[in-house]
Write a protein that holds these residues in place. Structure first.
Motif, PDB file in Angstrom:
ATOM      1  N   LEU A 230     -20.869 -25.314 -31.855  1.00  0.00           N
ATOM      2  CA  LEU A 230     -19.957 -25.391 -32.936  1.00  0.00           C
ATOM      3  C   LEU A 230     -18.940 -26.256 -32.380  1.00  0.00           C
ATOM      4  CD1 LEU A 230     -19.218 -25.024 -35.834  1.00  0.00           C
ATOM      5  CD2 LEU A 230     -18.120 -22.823 -35.067  1.00  0.00           C
ATOM      6  N   GLY A 231     -18.194 -25.918 -31.468  1.00  0.00           N
ATOM      7  CA  GLY A 231     -16.857 -26.635 -31.017  1.00  0.00           C
ATOM      8  C   GLY A 231     -17.318 -27.942 -30.461  1.00  0.00           C
ATOM      9  N   MET A 232     -18.063 -28.295 -30.114  1.00  0.00           N
ATOM     10  CA  MET A 232     -18.572 -29.595 -29.582  1.00  0.00           C
ATOM     11  C   MET A 232     -18.968 -30.653 -30.793  1.00  0.00           C
ATOM     12  SD  MET A 232     -18.015 -30.170 -26.317  1.00  0.00           S
ATOM     13  CE  MET A 232     -16.547 -29.131 -26.831  1.00  0.00           C
ATOM     14  N   LYS A 233     -19.606 -30.007 -31.774  1.00  0.00           N
ATOM     15  CA  LYS A 233     -19.872 -30.541 -33.029  1.00  0.00           C
ATOM     16  C   LYS A 233     -18.861 -30.971 -33.773  1.00  0.00           C
ATOM     17  CE  LYS A 233     -24.685 -28.416 -34.100  1.00  0.00           C
ATOM     18  NZ  LYS A 233     -25.191 -27.466 -35.088  1.00  0.00           N
ATOM     19  N   THR A 234     -17.792 -30.046 -33.795  1.00  0.00           N
ATOM     20  CA  THR A 234     -16.510 -30.306 -34.349  1.00  0.00           C
ATOM     21  C   THR A 234     -15.796 -31.706 -33.518  1.00  0.00           C
ATOM     22  OG1 THR A 234     -16.215 -28.157 -34.960  1.00  0.00           O
ATOM     23  CG2 THR A 234     -14.284 -29.424 -35.105  1.00  0.00           C
ATOM     24  N   MET A 235     -15.739 -31.327 -32.196  1.00  0.00           N
ATOM     25  CA  MET A 235     -15.104 -32.515 -31.631  1.00  0.00           C
ATOM     26  C   MET A 235     -15.678 -33.818 -31.580  1.00  0.00           C
ATOM     27  SD  MET A 235     -12.677 -33.550 -29.601  1.00  0.00           S
ATOM     28  CE  MET A 235     -12.166 -31.665 -28.848  1.00  0.00           C
ATOM     29  N   VAL A 236     -17.373 -33.842 -31.722  1.00  0.00           N
ATOM     30  CA  VAL A 236     -17.746 -35.229 -31.966  1.00  0.00           C
ATOM     31  C   VAL A 236     -17.352 -35.778 -33.254  1.00  0.00           C
ATOM     32  CG1 VAL A 236     -19.995 -36.397 -32.280  1.00  0.00           C
ATOM     33  CG2 VAL A 236     -19.709 -34.589 -30.463  1.00  0.00           C
ATOM     34  N   SER A 237     -17.248 -34.930 -34.228  1.00  0.00           N
ATOM     35  CA  SER A 237     -16.811 -35.309 -35.706  1.00  0.00           C
ATOM     36  C   SER A 237     -15.633 -35.988 -35.491  1.00  0.00           C
ATOM     37  CB  SER A 237     -17.071 -34.328 -36.632  1.00  0.00           C
ATOM     38  OG  SER A 237     -18.333 -33.824 -36.732  1.00  0.00           O
ATOM     39  N   THR A 238     -14.476 -35.294 -35.139  1.00  0.00           N
ATOM     40  CA  THR A 238     -13.231 -35.522 -34.859  1.00  0.00           C
ATOM     41  C   THR A 238     -12.954 -36.685 -34.148  1.00  0.00           C
ATOM     42  OG1 THR A 238     -12.378 -33.384 -34.901  1.00  0.00           O
ATOM     43  CG2 THR A 238     -10.885 -34.814 -34.079  1.00  0.00           C
ATOM     44  N   ILE A 239     -13.580 -36.997 -33.084  1.00  0.00           N
ATOM     45  CA  ILE A 239     -13.377 -38.351 -32.219  1.00  0.00           C
ATOM     46  C   ILE A 239     -14.025 -39.498 -33.222  1.00  0.00           C
ATOM     47  CG2 ILE A 239     -14.722 -39.618 -30.392  1.00  0.00           C
ATOM     48  CD1 ILE A 239     -14.646 -36.923 -28.939  1.00  0.00           C
ATOM     49  N   ILE A 240     -15.120 -39.159 -33.753  1.00  0.00           N
ATOM     50  CA  ILE A 240     -15.561 -40.327 -34.813  1.00  0.00           C
ATOM     51  C   ILE A 240     -14.484 -40.764 -35.997  1.00  0.00           C
ATOM     52  CG2 ILE A 240     -17.303 -40.845 -36.565  1.00  0.00           C
ATOM     53  CD1 ILE A 240     -19.380 -39.574 -34.828  1.00  0.00           C
ATOM     54  N   CYS A 241     -14.087 -39.899 -36.393  1.00  0.00           N
ATOM     55  CA  CYS A 241     -12.902 -39.739 -37.111  1.00  0.00           C
ATOM     56  C   CYS A 241     -11.729 -40.537 -36.697  1.00  0.00           C
ATOM     57  CB  CYS A 241     -12.696 -38.322 -37.896  1.00  0.00           C
ATOM     58  SG  CYS A 241     -11.588 -38.521 -39.634  1.00  0.00           S
ATOM     59  N   LEU A 242     -11.275 -40.097 -35.463  1.00  0.00           N
ATOM     60  CA  LEU A 242     -10.074 -40.753 -35.169  1.00  0.00           C
ATOM     61  C   LEU A 242     -10.338 -42.211 -34.776  1.00  0.00           C
ATOM     62  CD1 LEU A 242      -8.485 -37.893 -33.094  1.00  0.00           C
ATOM     63  CD2 LEU A 242      -7.604 -38.766 -35.256  1.00  0.00           C
ATOM     64  N   ALA A 243     -11.467 -42.571 -34.112  1.00  0.00           N
ATOM     65  CA  ALA A 243     -11.923 -43.842 -33.635  1.00  0.00           C
ATOM     66  C   ALA A 243     -11.847 -44.849 -34.756  1.00  0.00           C
ATOM     67  CB  ALA A 243     -12.954 -43.716 -32.730  1.00  0.00           C
ATOM     68  N   SER A 244     -12.057 -44.242 -35.958  1.00  0.00           N
ATOM     69  CA  SER A 244     -12.175 -45.296 -36.997  1.00  0.00           C
ATOM     70  C   SER A 244     -11.397 -46.500 -37.222  1.00  0.00           C
ATOM     71  CB  SER A 244     -12.558 -44.626 -38.333  1.00  0.00           C
ATOM     72  OG  SER A 244     -11.146 -43.852 -38.741  1.00  0.00           O
ATOM     73  N   ASN A 245     -10.027 -45.854 -36.861  1.00  0.00           N
ATOM     74  CA  ASN A 245      -8.964 -46.773 -36.953  1.00  0.00           C
ATOM     75  C   ASN A 245      -8.522 -47.058 -38.340  1.00  0.00           C
ATOM     76  OD1 ASN A 245      -8.048 -47.208 -34.568  1.00  0.00           O
ATOM     77  ND2 ASN A 245      -9.030 -49.307 -34.019  1.00  0.00           N
ATOM     78  N   LYS A 246      -8.967 -46.142 -39.293  1.00  0.00           N
ATOM     79  CA  LYS A 246      -8.268 -45.912 -40.628  1.00  0.00           C
ATOM     80  C   LYS A 246      -6.803 -45.703 -40.838  1.00  0.00           C
ATOM     81  CE  LYS A 246     -12.485 -47.042 -42.818  1.00  0.00           C
ATOM     82  NZ  LYS A 246     -12.912 -48.267 -43.240  1.00  0.00           N
ATOM     83  N   GLU A 247      -6.204 -46.328 -41.758  1.00  0.00           N
ATOM     84  CA  GLU A 247      -5.123 -46.052 -42.093  1.00  0.00           C
ATOM     85  C   GLU A 247      -4.609 -44.494 -42.379  1.00  0.00           C
ATOM     86  OE1 GLU A 247      -2.716 -47.878 -40.809  1.00  0.00           O
ATOM     87  OE2 GLU A 247      -3.946 -49.309 -40.111  1.00  0.00           O
ATOM     88  N   VAL A 248      -5.588 -43.958 -42.733  1.00  0.00           N
ATOM     89  CA  VAL A 248      -5.478 -42.473 -43.384  1.00  0.00           C
ATOM     90  C   VAL A 248      -6.599 -41.622 -42.674  1.00  0.00           C
ATOM     91  CG1 VAL A 248      -5.269 -40.716 -45.200  1.00  0.00           C
ATOM     92  CG2 VAL A 248      -4.301 -43.017 -45.579  1.00  0.00           C
ATOM     93  N   ILE A 249      -6.272 -40.691 -41.822  1.00  0.00           N
ATOM     94  CA  ILE A 249      -7.241 -39.821 -41.314  1.00  0.00           C
ATOM     95  C   ILE A 249      -7.107 -38.546 -41.919  1.00  0.00           C
ATOM     96  CG2 ILE A 249      -7.976 -38.832 -39.219  1.00  0.00           C
ATOM     97  CD1 ILE A 249      -8.551 -41.865 -39.425  1.00  0.00           C
ATOM     98  N   LEU A 250      -7.941 -37.765 -42.135  1.00  0.00           N
ATOM     99  CA  LEU A 250      -8.004 -36.467 -42.889  1.00  0.00           C
ATOM    100  C   LEU A 250      -8.883 -35.705 -42.033  1.00  0.00           C
ATOM    101  CD1 LEU A 250      -8.633 -37.228 -46.411  1.00  0.00           C
ATOM    102  CD2 LEU A 250      -6.351 -37.070 -45.508  1.00  0.00           C
ATOM    103  N   LEU A 251      -8.472 -34.373 -41.385  1.00  0.00           N
ATOM    104  CA  LEU A 251      -8.935 -33.642 -40.426  1.00  0.00           C
ATOM    105  C   LEU A 251      -8.985 -32.301 -41.241  1.00  0.00           C
ATOM    106  CD1 LEU A 251      -7.482 -34.712 -37.185  1.00  0.00           C
ATOM    107  CD2 LEU A 251      -9.449 -35.683 -38.212  1.00  0.00           C
ATOM    108  N   ASP A 252     -10.291 -31.588 -41.425  1.00  0.00           N
ATOM    109  CA  ASP A 252     -10.493 -30.562 -42.309  1.00  0.00           C
ATOM    110  C   ASP A 252     -11.139 -29.535 -41.024  1.00  0.00           C
ATOM    111  OD1 ASP A 252     -10.959 -28.307 -43.828  1.00  0.00           O
ATOM    112  OD2 ASP A 252     -12.067 -29.499 -45.164  1.00  0.00           O
TER     113      ASP A 252
END
Length: 291
Positions: A135-157
């Motif tokens: 579960l922790g590693m799934k969450t980490m992969v999802s977060t990495i993909i989100c942060l690396a998107s370079n979008k101007e707004v990042i939402l981390l749930d």
């Protein structure tokens, strides 16, 4: 999406979201116009995830308007400028390397090198399929993909869901490094209040569908106090102050304030509130900010 300096990066005007007769978001008006790491706090069922989904354009609101960089956000908005990943495990069971490549192909501004660097840092095996991860590693992969998107707004749930203490510490470092590399708005929802306090600049508290607090952590450090003593002394000392909560037992009382503290007196005990205690008083329904 590029932002001009005069853009209001996130703007909510009288936003309401209803499911049937139940209002989950209630007439929320909120403007976030500065890059920074923001913490979103709220009790279970307060409307946090609904708020994040609405900002990301994952669902339509019932009334009001949401704009990101002056662009109206709905489920039909093609490029919201927002990156938000939820329930990743339900949708993908590809090798992690493939997930990163797909993310890069879909987003020309995607920072593949940054994502790969984080994968190595957290010792993630790119050949593994997503559902083979903890579960922790799934969450980490999802977060990495989100942060690396370079979008101007990042939402981390709940980005530290399933993390142990060491992983959480590394995550907070990663979050800070990501922001320093690419300043933007990052909104983090987590229940680990005291841990995130070292990383964020501003706090947003949502309670029963309404925003009840939006200010800097410095303001909490400067104005959030408990005042204890005999009931009559406490009442006299806090008479004209903003009381957010109160405990009374017999002739003794403790008032929780968000204001300039009263002068020290021999009959009173005045102590700063921790972030967690401040949050509890704000949503404990004993008091709350005067509005």
């Amino acid at each position: 999406m590029l932002f001009r300096r005069d853009d209001r990066m996130i703007e909510l005007k009288q936003v309401t979201k209803q499911y049937g007769q139940t209002a989950v978001l209630k007439n929320i008006t909120l403007t976030i116009d500065q890059p920074g790491i923001y913490c979103l706090l709220g009790r279970n069922g307060a409307g946090k995830t609904t708020l994040l989904k609405s900002i990301a354009g994952y669902q339509n609101i019932t009334s009001g308007a949401i704009k990101v960089a002056d662009r109206l956000i709905t489920t039909s908005t093609l490029d919201t400028g927002v990156s938000y990943i939820q329930n990743f495990a339900k949708h993908f069971n590809l090798r992690i390397q493939k997930l990163l490549r797909i993310a890069a192909e879909l987003n020309p501004s995607y920072d593949y090198d940054f994502a790969s660097e984080l994968m190595e840092r957290f010792e993630l095996d790119g050949k593994k399929k997503f559902n083979q991860l903890s579960l922790g590693m799934k969450t980490m992969v999802s977060t990495i993909i989100c942060l690396a998107s370079n979008k101007e707004v990042i939402l981390l749930d709940e980005p530290v869901l399933g993390f142990d203490a060491i992983m959480r510490a590394e995550f907070y470092d990663m979050l800070t490094e990501s922001f320093q590399k690419h300043p933007r708005i990052i909104i983090v929802f987590t229940h680990l209040i005291e841990e995130i306090a070292k990383t964020v600049q501003k706090l947003i508290i949502i309670d029963r569908g309404s925003i009840v607090f939006y200010d800097t952590l410095q303001s909490i450090n400067a104005k959030a106090f408990s005042v204890s003593g005999l009931k009559k002394d406490v009442e006299a000392a806090t008479k004209n102050l903003n009381i957010i909560g109160q405990d009374i037992a017999g002739g003794l009382a403790t008032s929780y304030i968000f204001d300039n503290p009263p002068r020290q007196a021999a009959s009173l005990e005045i102590h700063p509130l921790s972030l967690q205690d401040f949050f509890i008083q704000m949503v404990g329904h004993k008091g709350g900010m005067k509005r």
